[in-house]
Structures are given as structure tokens and as C-alpha cells.
Design an enzyme around this catalytic site. Structure first.
Site, PDB file in Angstrom:
ATOM      1  N   GLY A 248       0.783  -1.231   0.000  1.00 30.47           N
ATOM      2  CA  GLY A 248       0.000   0.000   0.000  1.00 30.47           C
ATOM      3  C   GLY A 248       0.814   1.279   0.000  1.00 30.47           C
ATOM      4  O   GLY A 248       0.239   2.360   0.089  1.00 30.47           O
ATOM      5  N   PRO A 291       4.822  -4.911  -1.007  1.00 30.84           N
ATOM      6  CA  PRO A 291       4.643  -3.778  -1.917  1.00 30.84           C
ATOM      7  C   PRO A 291       4.358  -4.248  -3.337  1.00 30.84           C
ATOM      8  O   PRO A 291       4.985  -5.199  -3.822  1.00 30.84           O
ATOM      9  CB  PRO A 291       5.991  -3.052  -1.851  1.00 30.84           C
ATOM     10  N   GLY A 292       3.399  -3.624  -3.978  1.00 26.63           N
ATOM     11  CA  GLY A 292       3.131  -3.909  -5.394  1.00 26.63           C
ATOM     12  C   GLY A 292       3.433  -2.659  -6.187  1.00 26.63           C
ATOM     13  O   GLY A 292       4.464  -2.514  -6.844  1.00 26.63           O
ATOM     14  N   ARG A 293       2.508  -1.700  -6.058  1.00 27.12           N
ATOM     15  CA  ARG A 293       2.623  -0.438  -6.786  1.00 27.12           C
ATOM     16  C   ARG A 293       3.990   0.235  -6.603  1.00 27.12           C
ATOM     17  O   ARG A 293       4.575   0.737  -7.555  1.00 27.12           O
ATOM     18  CB  ARG A 293       1.530   0.498  -6.267  1.00 27.12           C
ATOM     19  N   ARG A 330      -7.697   2.468 -14.854  1.00 26.82           N
ATOM     20  CA  ARG A 330      -7.653   3.242 -13.599  1.00 26.82           C
ATOM     21  C   ARG A 330      -8.303   4.622 -13.678  1.00 26.82           C
ATOM     22  O   ARG A 330      -9.024   5.007 -12.760  1.00 26.82           O
ATOM     23  CB  ARG A 330      -6.217   3.325 -13.064  1.00 26.82           C
ATOM     24  N   TYR A 334     -11.188   4.622 -11.088  1.00 26.50           N
ATOM     25  CA  TYR A 334     -10.863   5.291  -9.822  1.00 26.50           C
ATOM     26  C   TYR A 334     -10.686   6.792  -9.973  1.00 26.50           C
ATOM     27  O   TYR A 334     -10.235   7.446  -9.040  1.00 26.50           O
ATOM     28  CB  TYR A 334      -9.529   4.771  -9.257  1.00 26.50           C
ATOM     29  N   CYS A 361     -15.253   2.202 -27.018  1.00 24.64           N
ATOM     30  CA  CYS A 361     -16.603   2.740 -27.175  1.00 24.64           C
ATOM     31  C   CYS A 361     -17.252   2.999 -25.835  1.00 24.64           C
ATOM     32  O   CYS A 361     -18.110   2.228 -25.383  1.00 24.64           O
ATOM     33  CB  CYS A 361     -17.441   1.783 -27.998  1.00 24.64           C
ATOM     34  N   TYR A 390      -1.000  -2.071 -12.013  1.00 23.03           N
ATOM     35  CA  TYR A 390      -2.442  -2.187 -12.271  1.00 23.03           C
ATOM     36  C   TYR A 390      -2.839  -1.592 -13.618  1.00 23.03           C
ATOM     37  O   TYR A 390      -3.951  -1.110 -13.782  1.00 23.03           O
ATOM     38  CB  TYR A 390      -3.246  -1.560 -11.116  1.00 23.03           C
TER      39      TYR A 390
HETATM   40  N1  LLP Z   1      -1.152  -7.019  -0.154  1.00 23.72           N
HETATM   41  C1  LLP Z   1      -2.488  -7.190  -0.216  1.00 23.72           C
HETATM   42  C2  LLP Z   1      -3.124  -8.157   0.674  1.00 23.72           C
HETATM   43  C3  LLP Z   1      -3.253  -6.453  -1.137  1.00 23.72           C
HETATM   44  O1  LLP Z   1      -4.563  -6.617  -1.178  1.00 23.72           O
HETATM   45  C4  LLP Z   1      -2.604  -5.538  -2.005  1.00 23.72           C
HETATM   46  C5  LLP Z   1      -3.358  -4.784  -2.985  1.00 23.72           C
HETATM   47  C6  LLP Z   1      -1.208  -5.398  -1.905  1.00 23.72           C
HETATM   48  C7  LLP Z   1      -0.523  -6.147  -0.965  1.00 23.72           C
HETATM   49  C8  LLP Z   1      -0.430  -4.466  -2.782  1.00 23.72           C
HETATM   50  O2  LLP Z   1      -0.815  -3.157  -2.633  1.00 23.72           O
HETATM   51  P1  LLP Z   1       0.039  -1.996  -3.345  1.00 23.72           P
HETATM   52  O3  LLP Z   1       1.381  -1.954  -2.677  1.00 23.72           O
HETATM   53  O4  LLP Z   1       0.177  -2.342  -4.764  1.00 23.72           O
HETATM   54  O5  LLP Z   1      -0.781  -0.795  -3.104  1.00 23.72           O
HETATM   55  N2  LLP Z   1      -6.345  -1.965  -8.560  1.00 23.72           N
HETATM   56  C9  LLP Z   1      -6.078  -0.928  -7.583  1.00 23.72           C
HETATM   57  C10 LLP Z   1      -5.257  -1.430  -6.438  1.00 23.72           C
HETATM   58  C11 LLP Z   1      -5.855  -2.618  -5.758  1.00 23.72           C
HETATM   59  C12 LLP Z   1      -4.967  -3.098  -4.670  1.00 23.72           C
HETATM   60  C13 LLP Z   1      -5.423  -4.409  -4.154  1.00 23.72           C
HETATM   61  N3  LLP Z   1      -4.590  -4.957  -3.152  1.00 23.72           N
HETATM   62  C14 LLP Z   1      -5.402   0.242  -8.277  1.00 23.72           C
HETATM   63  O6  LLP Z   1      -5.236   0.203  -9.484  1.00 23.72           O
HETATM   64  O7  LLP Z   1      -5.057   1.232  -7.634  1.00 23.72           O
END
Ligand code: LLP
Length: 439
Positions: A248, A291-293, A330, A334, A361, A390
Site C-alpha cells: 500500500g 509492496p506492489g505499486r 484506472r 478510480y 466505445c 495495475y
Molecule cells: N497485499 C495485499 C493483501 C493487497 O490486497 C494488495 C493490494 C497489496 C498487498 C499491494 O498493494 P500496493 O502496494 O500495490 O498498493 N487496482 C487498484 C489497487 C488494488 C490493490 C489491491 N490490493 C489500483 O489500481 O489502484
């Protein structure tokens, strides 16, 4: 102009990524195209890992691969010693295909199927993050039938609301994920798994949301989860060895966003956990994060070719690109904001304002509203920044638009890592009609 990672402008006034001219990439691979700055992904990964090392805390940094999943990115993060968070059989399968070390894979999800769980057991992954009571039942059945141990974490919702977009908040009490920490569900889950012959409870997991810019939410959540660990120690003499605080961490999409550095988030989390551990007389748990994003978001740039243009007199000027909500949902989903540049005119002043529309479309298919940009002509290449998380992973074939290609660029070298879909790919699963009319 804000440059991310290795971005720059070359002698031709073209945007470069990883010392590769983006207009050449567009020429070579076509558009829409995702270009990843792999040196930046590596740098972000090391930022997290080194912070834990410097602070002497045992940790696992698991890449939340829902942000962008493919064989090559799994191989890249494996090289950087990351662990991996997967949330479906498809991601798990991709990880196994990529040769990712199974013992460093963590499996998430609020409705894992029997087949998915069996794949997890058969491939001997490192840990399953258990989400609900139904899953506990499945895990008991599977582990007993296979007589095979499995490490588990219990996912809990600490009731902490992170400051983030409503749609992407997952840590509140009213969440589809996890066991509530405050209403007895987490204790009941503990009672059901504690002492099981095969399920080995390592500790707790929580994830409080996405695109978070402050540390207080993480600290608050960490404190609450640590207190639950303290209560279990006291009541059951059970000591958790792992605390997973999820992902997050926010990134910069536009100048409005002011993210902290990875080490700032991590240092603050560690401080809270250490203080709580001391106060509760608990051993310091391993800290895992996901971390993802923040690993891949700003490393990705989308390249589009500009086509049609439309002026709505006195209102706005539209330019349309050859992709849109099918490769980046996105903005439509969002209201996400992005910045962009005309890659082949990167040195020119941004004197114009255009609304960048997609080609799908749907009226809502707009990528950027009122973007300050260089004066455009058809055929120019639009580079939209920070689309690495994402974007591709949420891409669709809406309107039967083929999904883009993905390229990695580093130190002057580029490599195709996901092929562009062809029209053949689009119909590959379609079967002709065999039902007779009226039957
Ligand atoms: N861990 C868990 C349990 C999660 O549910 C998520 C994201 C992450 C880690 C990674 O979060 P990040 O570091 O990437 O924020 N589609 C949305 C984001 C959905 C996130 C879902 N869970 C977007 O495009 O912003």
C-alpha cells in the site's frame, strides 16, 4: 518535467527510458506499448530490502504481483531476492513457470478454490495467507489428505482506515477480506488452527489499503496486531514469529502526490513493532511486507500513437490514442490522475492543453483530462507516466482490442517480455455455433 528512474531526453529531443529512445521502441514494437525501466524496479526492491538489513530486522519483502504479473518480472524480482505474493492459481502457475523459488511464494485470496490450494500444496509454496473459516476447513482437509505440512498466516482486519481512495481500501472492518480483529473472529480462527497436525501458524497478516502516504496507518495497524499477538501469548502461550503488514505504499503519479521513501515507511513500522514487542514482552517477529505499486508503478510508461483530434469549441480539445481503458482502466474506474509528455517532442514547451481520450466505445474512456502537453500532430507518440502498476494487469479485451506488448529497457538494451496480442489470439477460444436454429 518530472523524470522517473532512468528517464531522460536524448539529442533528438526524444524521451528515453533505460537509455533507449522511446520513439524507436514504439517503431519496433508498435503501440500501445508498456515500457518498464527495470533498473528502477531493482532500485525500489533494494530500497526495501536494504532498509530491513540496515536496521537488523529479519524480513521478507514479497512483491504483490497483482500489480504486474508475467514470467519476466517474476524472474527479475527473484534475482533481487524478493518473495512473491500471488492471489490466484493463474499467478501461482506463472510464478512456477518462471522458476520462482516456491518456498518464497505466499498465496493470498478470499476465495481460493480447492484446485488452487492443491496446487499450492503440490508445489510446496512457502505460506498460505488464510482469509476465512471456509478456507480453514479446506486447508485441514487437504493437508490431512496429503499428510503434508503448510505454513499459514491468518489475515486480520484491524479496523484501520487508511487515507486512500474508497474503492481500494481493504483494511476496514467492513471488508470482504480476513478475520475481524475486534469481534472475536480472529480468536476463533486461532482456536481452529492452533495445534493442528499440519497447519503451522506463523503469525498474522494485515493490509490497510493502497496508495498510502502516511506512516500512522501502518503504525496503528501494527500496534493492534501486535496486541493480539500479546494476548495469544498470555492466554495460550503461543508466540507468533511473523507479522506481515501488507503493501500500500504510495507513489507519485502527479505533482500532488508526495510519497515517502521506502525506508521511511519501513523504519516507522519497525519502530512501532519493536516498541510493542518490548511492552508486551514478545520476541521481535520477522516482518514481511507486500509492496506492489511501489515496486513497479513508476517504472512503467505507456506509449500510444496519437490519431484523431476533436475540438469542442469553448470547452476542450480532445486527442485520441490507440489504446485507452482496455490497457489502463484506472482513470475510468478510480478517477486516477496521470501526467504525460509527447515523447518525440519532449524538449518542446507544454503550451497546449488536451484531454487524452482512448479508442474504446465508452464516453468515460478518457486517460487524462486537460493534460498540459506539447502541440500535437497525428502520429506523435504520447508517453503516459507511472502506468507500471495495475495497468497491464487489469487490461481487458473490451471491444476485442488486443492487449499491448510489454518491453523491458535497461542500459541501452530492450527486450520484449509480453507479446502483443494478435487478432488470432482474440478468437483463439471462440468456437463456432453448432446449435441448430429452433432445436
Ligand atoms: N497485499 C495485499 C493483501 C493487497 O490486497 C494488495 C493490494 C497489496 C498487498 C499491494 O498493494 P500496493 O502496494 O500495490 O498498493 N487496482 C487498484 C489497487 C488494488 C490493490 C489491491 N490490493 C489500483 O489500481 O489502484
Amino acid at each position: 518535467m518530472h523524470f522517473y528512474g532512468t528517464q531522460g531526453i536524448n539529442e533528438n529531443g526524444h524521451l528515453t527510458i533505460g537509455a533507449v529512445d522511446t520513439t524507436e521502441l514504439a517503431e519496433t514494437y508498435g503501440t500501445p506499448l508498456f515500457v518498464y525501466d527495470t533498473a528502477l524496479i531493482r532500485k525500489r526492491a533494494r530500497g526495501f530490502i536494504d532498509t530491513f538489513k540496515q536496521l537488523g530486522v529479519t524480513a521478507q519483502v514479497a512483491y504483490a504481483s497483482k500489480a504486474f504479473a508475467c514470467v519476466a518480472v517474476y524472474q527479475l524480482v527473484a534475482e533481487e531476492d524478493l518473495s512473491l505474493d500471488v492471489v490466484s492459481g493463474g499467478e501461482l502457475y506463472t510464478a512456477l513457470k518462471s522458476g520462482f523459488p516456491a518456498e518464497r511464494i505466499h498465496f493470498h485470496g478470499n476465495n481460493k478454490s480447492v484446485l488452487e490450494l492443491e496446487l499450492a500444496f503440490d508445489s510446496k509454496i512457502g505460506c498460505i495467507v488464510v482469509d476465512n473459516f471456509y478456507e480453514i476447513g479446506l486447508l485441514k482437509d487437504i493437508s490431512e489428505a496429503k499428510q503434508q505440512p503448510m505454513n499459514i498466516l491468518l489475515r486480520v482486519t484491524p479496523g484501520v482506515e487508511a487515507h486512500t481512495h474508497d474503492f481500494i481500501t481493504t483494511g476496514q472492518a467492513d471488508s470482504k477480506f480476513g478475520f475481524d480483529l475486534n469481534n472475536g473472529q480472529a480468536d476463533e480462527a486461532f482456536a481452529q488452527v492452533n495445534g493442528h497436525e499440519y497447519l503451522q501458524l506463523l503469525g498474522l497478516h494485515c493490509h490497510i489499503g493502497s496508495q498510502i502516504f502516511e506512516t500512522d496507518g501502518f503504525s496503528l495497524a501494527a500496534g493492534k496486531v501486535m496486541q493480539k499477538m500479546g494476548a495469544w501469548k498470555e492466554a495460550h502461550n503461543f508466540e507468533c514469529t511473523v507479522l506481515n503488514l501488507g503493501g500500500g505504499f504510495g507513489i507519485r503519479y502527479t505533482e500532488e502526490d508526495k510519497p515517502l521513501e521506502p525506508h521511511e515507511y519501513v523504519a516507522e513500522m519497525i519502530k512501532t513493532v519493536q516498541e510493542e514487542a518490548r511492552a508486551l514482552k514478545l520476541a521481535m517477529p520477522e516482518i514481511w511486507i507486500e509492496p506492489g505499486r511501489s515496486l513497479v508503478g513508476d517504472a512503467g510508461t505507456s506509449l500510444y500513437t496519437i490519431g484523431s483530434q476533436k475540438t469542442v469549441p469553448g470547452v476542450r480539445e480532445y486527442i485520441a490514442v490507440d489504446g485507452g481503458m482496455s490497457d489502463n482502466i484506472r482513470p475510468a474506474l478510480y478517477d486516477a490522475k496521470y501526467e504525460a509528455v509527447i515523447a518525440n517532442k519532449a524538449n518542446d514547451d507544454k503550451k497546449s492543453t488536451y484531454t487524452v481520450a482512448g479508442k474504446l466505445c465508452e464516453s468515460g474512456d478518457k486517460l487524462i483530462i486537460d493534460a498540459p502537453l506539447q502541440q500535437v500532430s497525428p502520429g506523435d507518440i504520447l508517453a503516459m507516466f507511472c502506468t507500471g502498476a495495475y495497468g497491464y494487469s487489469m487490461a481487458s479485451n473490451y471491444n476485442r482490442v488486443p492487449r499491448p506488448a510489454v518491453v523491458f529497457a535497461e542500459a541501452g538494451v530492450h527486450q520484449l517480455v509480453i507479446k502483443r496480442e494478435s487478432y488470432e489470439d482474440i478468437v483463439v477460444n471462440d468456437l463456432p455455433l453448432t446449435l441448430k436454429k429452433g432445436e
